[in-house]
Design a protein around this motif. Structure first.
Motif, PDB file in Angstrom:
ATOM      1  N   LYS A   1     -16.933 -90.571 -48.500  1.00 57.03           N
ATOM      2  CA  LYS A   1     -16.802 -89.218 -47.645  1.00 57.03           C
ATOM      3  C   LYS A   1     -18.531 -89.526 -47.721  1.00 57.03           C
ATOM      4  O   LYS A   1     -19.707 -89.967 -48.348  1.00 57.03           O
ATOM      5  CB  LYS A   1     -16.795 -88.171 -48.934  1.00 57.03           C
ATOM      6  N   CYS A   2     -18.539 -88.062 -47.244  1.00 58.84           N
ATOM      7  CA  CYS A   2     -20.482 -88.199 -46.955  1.00 58.84           C
ATOM      8  C   CYS A   2     -21.007 -86.627 -47.920  1.00 58.84           C
ATOM      9  O   CYS A   2     -19.958 -86.210 -48.209  1.00 58.84           O
ATOM     10  CB  CYS A   2     -20.925 -87.264 -45.637  1.00 58.84           C
ATOM     11  N   ILE A   3     -22.705 -86.907 -48.349  1.00 60.12           N
ATOM     12  CA  ILE A   3     -22.536 -85.540 -49.059  1.00 60.12           C
ATOM     13  C   ILE A   3     -22.364 -84.270 -48.568  1.00 60.12           C
ATOM     14  O   ILE A   3     -22.082 -82.917 -49.241  1.00 60.12           O
ATOM     15  CB  ILE A   3     -24.392 -85.771 -49.425  1.00 60.12           C
ATOM     16  N   TYR A   4     -22.423 -84.112 -47.280  1.00 55.41           N
ATOM     17  CA  TYR A   4     -21.732 -82.513 -47.067  1.00 55.41           C
ATOM     18  C   TYR A   4     -20.516 -81.900 -47.585  1.00 55.41           C
ATOM     19  O   TYR A   4     -19.903 -81.231 -48.156  1.00 55.41           O
ATOM     20  CB  TYR A   4     -22.190 -82.558 -45.520  1.00 55.41           C
ATOM     21  N   CYS A   5     -19.571 -83.096 -47.226  1.00 62.06           N
ATOM     22  CA  CYS A   5     -18.593 -83.221 -48.316  1.00 62.06           C
ATOM     23  C   CYS A   5     -18.349 -82.779 -49.451  1.00 62.06           C
ATOM     24  O   CYS A   5     -17.849 -82.253 -49.649  1.00 62.06           O
ATOM     25  CB  CYS A   5     -17.596 -84.581 -48.084  1.00 62.06           C
ATOM     26  N   LEU A   6     -18.955 -83.342 -50.198  1.00 60.90           N
ATOM     27  CA  LEU A   6     -19.244 -83.207 -51.446  1.00 60.90           C
ATOM     28  C   LEU A   6     -19.878 -81.730 -52.036  1.00 60.90           C
ATOM     29  O   LEU A   6     -19.601 -81.134 -52.526  1.00 60.90           O
ATOM     30  CB  LEU A   6     -20.415 -83.972 -52.071  1.00 60.90           C
TER      31      LEU A   6
ATOM     32  N   LYS B   1     -20.705 -92.697 -40.024  1.00 57.38           N
ATOM     33  CA  LYS B   1     -20.784 -90.940 -39.337  1.00 57.38           C
ATOM     34  C   LYS B   1     -19.138 -90.211 -40.158  1.00 57.38           C
ATOM     35  O   LYS B   1     -18.276 -90.808 -39.465  1.00 57.38           O
ATOM     36  CB  LYS B   1     -21.931 -90.383 -38.977  1.00 57.38           C
ATOM     37  N   CYS B   2     -19.770 -89.399 -40.838  1.00 55.66           N
ATOM     38  CA  CYS B   2     -18.759 -88.476 -41.045  1.00 55.66           C
ATOM     39  C   CYS B   2     -18.452 -87.264 -40.274  1.00 55.66           C
ATOM     40  O   CYS B   2     -18.863 -87.219 -39.033  1.00 55.66           O
ATOM     41  CB  CYS B   2     -18.713 -87.339 -42.171  1.00 55.66           C
ATOM     42  N   ASN B   3     -17.103 -87.578 -39.635  1.00 53.48           N
ATOM     43  CA  ASN B   3     -16.339 -86.382 -38.513  1.00 53.48           C
ATOM     44  C   ASN B   3     -17.447 -85.169 -38.379  1.00 53.48           C
ATOM     45  O   ASN B   3     -17.564 -84.952 -37.220  1.00 53.48           O
ATOM     46  CB  ASN B   3     -14.936 -86.600 -38.571  1.00 53.48           C
ATOM     47  N   LEU B   4     -16.835 -85.223 -39.677  1.00 48.70           N
ATOM     48  CA  LEU B   4     -17.025 -83.440 -39.705  1.00 48.70           C
ATOM     49  C   LEU B   4     -18.537 -82.539 -39.952  1.00 48.70           C
ATOM     50  O   LEU B   4     -19.147 -82.422 -39.373  1.00 48.70           O
ATOM     51  CB  LEU B   4     -16.251 -82.600 -41.000  1.00 48.70           C
ATOM     52  N   HIS B   5     -19.013 -83.631 -40.477  1.00 49.82           N
ATOM     53  CA  HIS B   5     -20.450 -83.496 -40.856  1.00 49.82           C
ATOM     54  C   HIS B   5     -21.775 -84.506 -39.947  1.00 49.82           C
ATOM     55  O   HIS B   5     -22.831 -84.272 -40.430  1.00 49.82           O
ATOM     56  CB  HIS B   5     -20.691 -83.734 -42.539  1.00 49.82           C
ATOM     57  N   ASN B   6     -21.448 -85.404 -39.275  1.00 50.60           N
ATOM     58  CA  ASN B   6     -21.992 -86.689 -38.775  1.00 50.60           C
ATOM     59  C   ASN B   6     -23.662 -87.210 -39.864  1.00 50.60           C
ATOM     60  O   ASN B   6     -24.038 -87.151 -39.496  1.00 50.60           O
ATOM     61  CB  ASN B   6     -23.017 -85.887 -37.603  1.00 50.60           C
TER      62      ASN B   6
HETATM   63 ZN   LIG Z   1     -18.207 -85.361 -44.724  1.00 47.66          ZN
END
Ligand SMILES: [Zn+2]
Length: 367
Positions: A49-54, A26-31
């Motif tokens: 990256k995750c979809i929230y990073c995007l 999981k993404c550290n920032l957005h899980n």
């Molecule tokens: Zn993320």
């Protein structure tokens, strides 16, 4: 029913399931699941990256699922060319290679069929017209032998000789009349005979101009662009030049370009000659042929002679050197002898022969 089967029933495909199963980090920032590859920057840090990073920042990306779903026809807009406004658009619209080849081949086949049909039709018509016209020509005047037989009155003379030998007075009168008529008409007869003989001279069917046209046609057909990559540009230039040639005499000032030994016989009347015989397995015999053809070009003022990559030896280049010495009018010369087996001595031969060309003001030599 396990979870995977549930997902399949919900419409997830194999690749989605694979990612769901194996990409659990999981993404550290957005899980959120890290399943998007950032493609516009690389580092030792996390590339996925995750979809929230995007959604938080703009970067160029490639979803892993999209890569897994792809096949040979899939186009990722933005990868591998990162910044582009035209390449992907063009890729989208160009046909498949096989279709393009098939279509192009069909076009070429149609072209040659039409060309052949048109040429055949024209040639058939020309041949028929020629045959008719030849007959008409020879029928349009009194043929010398017909004229001769008419005015010499052989039959009449025979008749008198055979039938009147017993009657001296009548026979003598008959002879006298014929001779008198002949003497009176001397001037006319002579004129008619000369006219008829002159006419037959001028009506000679010698096919000289027809053969010149034939050579031109063969030359033009040889220059039809056959899509060979190296010759394409030159050929197009050549065709446009030749299409301007009017009548059946080549303009001596015009350029001729030669790409095969067979065409060498055409260069004679040209001042501007370009011979491209690179990598054509040219050996002594062919060099002799080229030298012979060049020697006949007394008017040549500009010459490009490309004989590179033929691996001929010193002996062969002597033919060319000797021949060039005789082309006194040359003022511009480009000579490509590179990638042969000439060594220093070959260069010396060439240099010596070029010294004798006093009009030379432009020289490019590749040894
Ligand atoms: Zn993320």
């Amino acid at each position: 029913m396990d979870q995977i089967q549930n997902y399949q029933m919900l419409g997830y495909n194999q690749n989605e399931l694979f990612i769901m199963k194996h990409y659990n980090q999981k993404c550290n920032l957005h899980n959120q699941r890290l399943d998007i590859l950032k493609v516009d920057n690389y580092s030792n840090q996390q590339m996925l990256k995750c979809i929230y990073c995007l959604s938080e920042q703009t970067f160029k990306f490639l979803p892993l699922k999209q890569v897994l779903d792809s096949n040979q026809s899939t186009l990722f807009k933005g990868w591998p060319i990162l910044d582009d406004t035209e390449i992907y658009e063009q890729l989208m619209v160009i046909p498949k290679k096989e279709e393009l080849i098939k279509q192009s081949i069909q076009n070429v086949q149609v072209f040659y069929k039409l060309l052949r049909d048109e040429i055949n039709l024209l040639i058939d018509k020309k041949e028929k017209d020629s045959l008719i016209n030849i007959e008409m020509r020879y029928d349009s005047f009194e043929y010398p032998w017909d004229l001769y037989n008419r005015i010499c009155q052989k039959e009449k003379l025979k008749d008198i000789i055979l039938n009147q030998y017993q009657d001296f007075i009548n026979q003598n009168q008959a002879f006298s009349l014929i001779v008198k008529e002949n003497i009176e008409k001397q001037k006319v007869y002579k004129e008619q005979m000369l006219n008829s003989l002159r006419t037959i001279q001028s009506y000679k069917v010698d096919l000289v101009s027809q053969n010149q046209i034939k050579d031109l046609i063969v030359q033009l057909i040889n220059q039809i662009n056959d899509f060979s990559i190296a010759q394409e540009n030159r050929n197009m230039l050549q065709v446009s030049q030749n299409s301007q040639v009017q009548g059946n005499q080549l303009d001596q000032n015009k350029k001729i370009q030669i790409f095969s030994l067979e065409d060498l016989s055409n260069i004679q009347n040209f001042q501007n000659i370009e011979i491209y015989l690179s990598n054509k397995n040219i050996q002594d015999e062919q060099l002799k042929q080229i030298a012979g053809a060049l020697e006949k070009c007394q008017n040549i003022s500009s010459l490009i002679l490309n004989l590179s990559e033929n691996n001929f030896k010193l002996e062969g280049v002597q033919y060319i050197a000797t021949s060039l010495q005789k082309c006194h009018q040359i003022n511009s010369l480009e000579l490509y002898l590179n990638n042969n087996n000439l060594k220093l001595e070959g260069a010396k031969y060439i240099a010596t022969s070029l010294e004798k060309l006093h009009k030379m003001n432009s020289l490019k030599l590749y040894l």
